[in-house]
Design an enzyme around this catalytic site. Structure first.
Site, PDB file in Angstrom:
ATOM      1  N   ARG A 102       0.840  -1.210   0.000  1.00  0.00           N
ATOM      2  CA  ARG A 102       0.000   0.000   0.000  1.00  0.00           C
ATOM      3  C   ARG A 102       0.868   1.251   0.000  1.00  0.00           C
ATOM      4  O   ARG A 102       0.556   2.236  -0.665  1.00  0.00           O
ATOM      5  CB  ARG A 102      -0.912   0.028   1.238  1.00  0.00           C
ATOM      6  CG  ARG A 102      -2.127  -0.853   1.144  1.00  0.00           C
ATOM      7  CD  ARG A 102      -3.114  -0.598   2.279  1.00  0.00           C
ATOM      8  NE  ARG A 102      -2.711  -1.171   3.556  1.00  0.00           N
ATOM      9  CZ  ARG A 102      -2.905  -2.436   3.908  1.00  0.00           C
ATOM     10  NH1 ARG A 102      -3.488  -3.277   3.068  1.00  0.00           N
ATOM     11  NH2 ARG A 102      -2.537  -2.876   5.087  1.00  0.00           N
ATOM     12  N   PHE A 119     -10.706  -5.991  -7.216  1.00  0.00           N
ATOM     13  CA  PHE A 119     -10.715  -6.827  -6.009  1.00  0.00           C
ATOM     14  C   PHE A 119     -10.296  -5.942  -4.831  1.00  0.00           C
ATOM     15  O   PHE A 119      -9.412  -6.278  -4.055  1.00  0.00           O
ATOM     16  CB  PHE A 119      -9.760  -8.033  -6.149  1.00  0.00           C
ATOM     17  CG  PHE A 119      -9.950  -8.840  -7.404  1.00  0.00           C
ATOM     18  CD1 PHE A 119     -10.899  -9.857  -7.444  1.00  0.00           C
ATOM     19  CD2 PHE A 119      -9.213  -8.572  -8.546  1.00  0.00           C
ATOM     20  CE1 PHE A 119     -11.083 -10.609  -8.606  1.00  0.00           C
ATOM     21  CE2 PHE A 119      -9.387  -9.316  -9.708  1.00  0.00           C
ATOM     22  CZ  PHE A 119     -10.320 -10.334  -9.741  1.00  0.00           C
ATOM     23  N   ASP A 125     -15.317  -4.545  -6.475  1.00  0.00           N
ATOM     24  CA  ASP A 125     -15.299  -5.788  -5.699  1.00  0.00           C
ATOM     25  C   ASP A 125     -16.681  -6.412  -5.799  1.00  0.00           C
ATOM     26  O   ASP A 125     -17.671  -5.721  -6.033  1.00  0.00           O
ATOM     27  CB  ASP A 125     -14.947  -5.521  -4.229  1.00  0.00           C
ATOM     28  CG  ASP A 125     -14.489  -6.784  -3.508  1.00  0.00           C
ATOM     29  OD1 ASP A 125     -13.258  -6.959  -3.354  1.00  0.00           O
ATOM     30  OD2 ASP A 125     -15.339  -7.610  -3.114  1.00  0.00           O
ATOM     31  N   ASN A 162     -18.439  -8.236 -10.776  1.00  0.00           N
ATOM     32  CA  ASN A 162     -17.456  -9.284 -11.005  1.00  0.00           C
ATOM     33  C   ASN A 162     -16.294  -8.659 -11.794  1.00  0.00           C
ATOM     34  O   ASN A 162     -16.495  -8.146 -12.889  1.00  0.00           O
ATOM     35  CB  ASN A 162     -18.103 -10.411 -11.805  1.00  0.00           C
ATOM     36  CG  ASN A 162     -17.136 -11.547 -12.082  1.00  0.00           C
ATOM     37  OD1 ASN A 162     -15.942 -11.335 -12.312  1.00  0.00           O
ATOM     38  ND2 ASN A 162     -17.654 -12.751 -12.046  1.00  0.00           N
ATOM     39  N   ALA A 163     -15.119  -8.695 -11.233  1.00  0.00           N
ATOM     40  CA  ALA A 163     -13.987  -7.975 -11.839  1.00  0.00           C
ATOM     41  C   ALA A 163     -13.647  -8.502 -13.235  1.00  0.00           C
ATOM     42  O   ALA A 163     -13.215  -7.729 -14.093  1.00  0.00           O
ATOM     43  CB  ALA A 163     -12.773  -8.072 -10.921  1.00  0.00           C
ATOM     44  N   CYS A 183      -1.707 -14.245  -4.063  1.00  0.00           N
ATOM     45  CA  CYS A 183      -1.489 -14.771  -2.718  1.00  0.00           C
ATOM     46  C   CYS A 183      -1.589 -16.295  -2.708  1.00  0.00           C
ATOM     47  O   CYS A 183      -1.676 -16.910  -1.660  1.00  0.00           O
ATOM     48  CB  CYS A 183      -2.465 -14.150  -1.720  1.00  0.00           C
ATOM     49  SG  CYS A 183      -4.172 -14.401  -2.159  1.00  0.00           S
TER      50      CYS A 183
HETATM   51  N1  SAH Z   1      -7.000  -5.745  -2.285  1.00  0.00           N
HETATM   52  C1  SAH Z   1      -7.641  -5.998  -1.030  1.00  0.00           C
HETATM   53  C2  SAH Z   1      -7.768  -7.473  -0.722  1.00  0.00           C
HETATM   54  C3  SAH Z   1      -8.455  -8.298  -1.797  1.00  0.00           C
HETATM   55  S1  SAH Z   1      -9.035  -9.822  -1.218  1.00  0.00           S
HETATM   56  C4  SAH Z   1      -6.892  -5.281   0.089  1.00  0.00           C
HETATM   57  O1  SAH Z   1      -5.740  -4.940  -0.098  1.00  0.00           O
HETATM   58  O2  SAH Z   1      -7.471  -5.077   1.147  1.00  0.00           O
HETATM   59  C5  SAH Z   1      -9.934 -10.381  -2.573  1.00  0.00           C
HETATM   60  C6  SAH Z   1     -11.254  -9.667  -2.817  1.00  0.00           C
HETATM   61  O3  SAH Z   1     -11.762 -10.150  -4.040  1.00  0.00           O
HETATM   62  C7  SAH Z   1     -12.341  -9.898  -1.798  1.00  0.00           C
HETATM   63  O4  SAH Z   1     -12.767  -8.665  -1.276  1.00  0.00           O
HETATM   64  C8  SAH Z   1     -13.501 -10.555  -2.583  1.00  0.00           C
HETATM   65  O5  SAH Z   1     -14.775 -10.047  -2.209  1.00  0.00           O
HETATM   66  C9  SAH Z   1     -13.180 -10.129  -3.974  1.00  0.00           C
HETATM   67  N2  SAH Z   1     -13.629 -11.004  -5.065  1.00  0.00           N
HETATM   68  C10 SAH Z   1     -13.614 -12.345  -5.164  1.00  0.00           C
HETATM   69  N3  SAH Z   1     -14.013 -12.734  -6.392  1.00  0.00           N
HETATM   70  C11 SAH Z   1     -14.271 -11.595  -7.090  1.00  0.00           C
HETATM   71  C12 SAH Z   1     -14.704 -11.336  -8.427  1.00  0.00           C
HETATM   72  N4  SAH Z   1     -14.928 -12.333  -9.278  1.00  0.00           N
HETATM   73  N5  SAH Z   1     -14.849 -10.056  -8.801  1.00  0.00           N
HETATM   74  C13 SAH Z   1     -14.616  -9.048  -7.944  1.00  0.00           C
HETATM   75  N6  SAH Z   1     -14.212  -9.231  -6.676  1.00  0.00           N
HETATM   76  C14 SAH Z   1     -14.047 -10.498  -6.264  1.00  0.00           C
END
Ligand code: SAH
Length: 391
Positions: free
Chosen positions: A207, A223, A245, A273-274, A334
Site C-alpha cells: 500500500r 478486487f 469488488d 465481477n472484476a 497470494c
Molecule cells: N485488495 C484488497 C484485498 C483483496 S481480497 C486489500 O488490499 O485489502 C480479494 C477480494 O476479491 C475480496 O474482497 C472478494 O470479495 C473479492 N472477489 C472475489 N471474487 C471476485 C470477483 N470475481 N470479482 C470481484 N471481486 C471479487
C-alpha cells in the site's frame, strides 16, 4: 508420552530448519495420539529432533513446536508470544495494526494473532494449537493487555484437522468495527464480518508503494475489498479512483474509509465481477494510469494450478490492455502454489499477448510482520509485481 520416529533420511528437512513432518515420513509411532497431541520426535537412530503437535488426520502429520525437551505449558507459550511481539515491534512501522504472531514464521505453527488498536484477533488453524488455546488466550491477555480478544477460527482449513469452525469473542467484548491508522491514513476494519481477521495487513508495505506511485493518476483497483489500495492511492494524490469488488459489504467499508480521509469525492466503488468489469471497460475504450489487481487465491492446491494460471493470465492481460503509456500495473498473487518464478512467467506471457512492453519496477512480497522462515518456503506466499508500461 507419544513418541514419533522418522524413516531414515527423513530428518534432513527438519534438521535444515523446516517445522513440518509429512505422514509418509513417519516410520513408527508409540502410543495412540489424539489429534493435536504433543509428541517427542526422533530420527531413525533415536536422536531427538524436538517436540511436535501430531495430527494423523492431516497430510502434515506433525508440526514442530520446540527443538528441545523444554516443558510445553503456559509459560512456554508466553515466552513464544513475547518473542513474536518483539519481532513484530522490529518489523512493523508503528502502533496501530500489525501481525503479532505469524504461525510457522514465529515458531507457533497453527496460530495467527493480529492487533487492531486495542483489539487482538486470533485464528487457530490446527488441532495442536487448539489444545493450547487457553494458554494462548491467557498469554496474549498478559503480554499484550488488549481490551478484548476476538477469534476468527472460521476457516475451512480447520476441517482438514477435524476441527469445527468457531467465531466470537475468546475473551472480553468490544465493538468489532475498529478504526486503525497506517501513517496518516485511517482505515475502518470489521473484524467479525471481514475477510481473514478483518484487514489485509500483509499488503501494508505494498500500500505504501501504491501511495508513492499514485500521484495524479487515474486508478482502477480491482478486487479492492475494503479499499486498502484505493484509499492509499487517494492519500498519495491520485486524480481519481475506481474500486471494484463483488462484495457490497466490503465496499461499504471502503466508502467509510474514503470519506474519513476526505477522499469521498475522488473515490467511486462499484459492486461487480472484476472479470466482467475489466472486459466491459476495455469495450468502452477506457484507459487508466494505474491498475491494481489483488484477486483472492485462485488455487489452494497444486491440482488446480493450470486453471488458476488461466485466471491470472486473463485479468492481467485485460489490465495491461487498459493501461496508458507509462501506466503502472500493481499485480498480486497470494496463492502459495504460484511461486514468484511462475507468476513472472505468467506476466511475461500476458504482456506478449497484450503487445505491450513492461519494465519490472519492483518485485515485492508480504509485509515484514509476516516473517518468512528461510527453510520453509511455504511461509512466503504473497507476490506483488509493480510493472510500468514502456510503450
Ligand atoms: N485488495 C484488497 C484485498 C483483496 S481480497 C486489500 O488490499 O485489502 C480479494 C477480494 O476479491 C475480496 O474482497 C472478494 O470479495 C473479492 N472477489 C472475489 N471474487 C471476485 C470477483 N470475481 N470479482 C470481484 N471481486 C471479487
Amino acid at each position: 508420552m507419544i513418541a514419533v520416529t522418522l524413516a531414515p533420511g527423513k530428518e534432513k528437512r527438519v534438521n535444515a530448519g523446516h517445522p513440518w513432518i509429512y505422514r509418509s515420513e513417519i516410520a513408527r509411532i508409540e502410543g495412540d495420539p489424539p489429534p493435536g497431541a504433543l509428541a517427542v520426535v526422533s530420527d531413525h537412530r533415536g536422536k531427538l529432533l524436538g517436540q511436535a503437535m501430531v495430527n494423523l488426520r492431516s497430510q502434515i502429520a506433525a508440526r514442530l513446536l520446540s527443538r528441545t525437551e523444554e516443558t510445553i505449558d503456559g509459560a512456554f507459550i508466553e515466552r513464544r508470544i513475547r518473542e513474536a511481539l518483539a519481532r513484530a515491534a522490529r518489523s512493523a512501522t508503528g502502533p496501530g495494526a500489525c501481525r503479532l504472531v505469524f504461525g510457522e514464521g514465529d515458531r507457533m505453527p497453527g496460530l495467527i494473532a493480529d492487533r487492531y488498536g486495542d483489539l487482538v484477533v486470533i485464528q487457530i488453524l490446527t488441532a495442536g494449537m487448539e489444545r493450547l488455546r487457553d494458554e494462548v488466550v491467557g498469554a496474549l491477555r498478559r503480554v499484550v493487555g488488549p481490551r478484548a480478544i476476538y477469534e476468527r477460527s472460521d476457516v475451512s482449513a480447520r476441517k482438514l484437522e477435524g476441527l469445527e469452525l468457531r467465531r466470537g469473542f475468546a475473551w472480553g467484548t468490544a465493538d468489532t468495527g475498529v478504526w486503525i491508522k497506517e501513517g496518516d491514513v485511517a482505515f475502518f476494519v470489521e473484524v467479525a464480518a471481514g475477510q481473514k481477521t478483518g484487514f489485509f495487513l500483509d499488503q501494508r508495505e505494498n500500500r505504501q508503494a501504491v501511495k508513492r506511485l499514485a500521484r495524479d493518476r487515474t486508478v482502477l483497483d480491482c478486487f479492492c475489498y475494503s479499499g486498502g489500495f484505493s484509499v492509499s492511492a487517494g492519500a498519495g494524490g491520485a486524480a481519481s479512483i475506481l474500486g471494484v469488488d463483488i462484495s457490497p459489504e466490503a465496499l461499504s467499508w471502503a466508502e467509510r474509509s474514503a470519506a474519513e480521509n476526505g477522499l469521498a469525492g475522488r473515490c467511486k466503488f462499484v459492486a461487480a465481477n472484476a472479470f466482467d468489469y475489466l472486459r466491459a471497460l476495455d469495450r468502452e475504450g477506457r484507459r487508466f494510469g494505474m491498475i491494481i489487481l489483488d484477486p483472492p487465491a485462485f488455487t489452494k492446491g497444486r491440482e488446480a494450478l493450470a486453471g488458476a494460471l488461466r485466471g491470472y493470465n486473463e485479468i492481467n492481460l485485460r489490465a495491461m490492455r487498459l493501461l496508458d503509456r507509462g501506466g503502472i500495473l500493481v499485480t498480486c498473487s497470494c496463492s502459495y502454489h504460484v511461486d514468484a518464478a511462475v507468476f513472472l512467467d505468467m506476466l511475461r506471457s500476458a504482456g506478449a499477448d497484450a503487445h505491450r512492453e513492461f519494465r519490472l519496477l519492483e518485485l515485492r512480497t508480504q509485509a515484514a510482520d509476516h516473517p518468512i522462515l528461510l527453510a520453509a518456503k511455504e511461509t512466503q506466499y504473497l507476490k506483488c509485481a509493480i510493472l510500468e508500461a514502456v510503450n
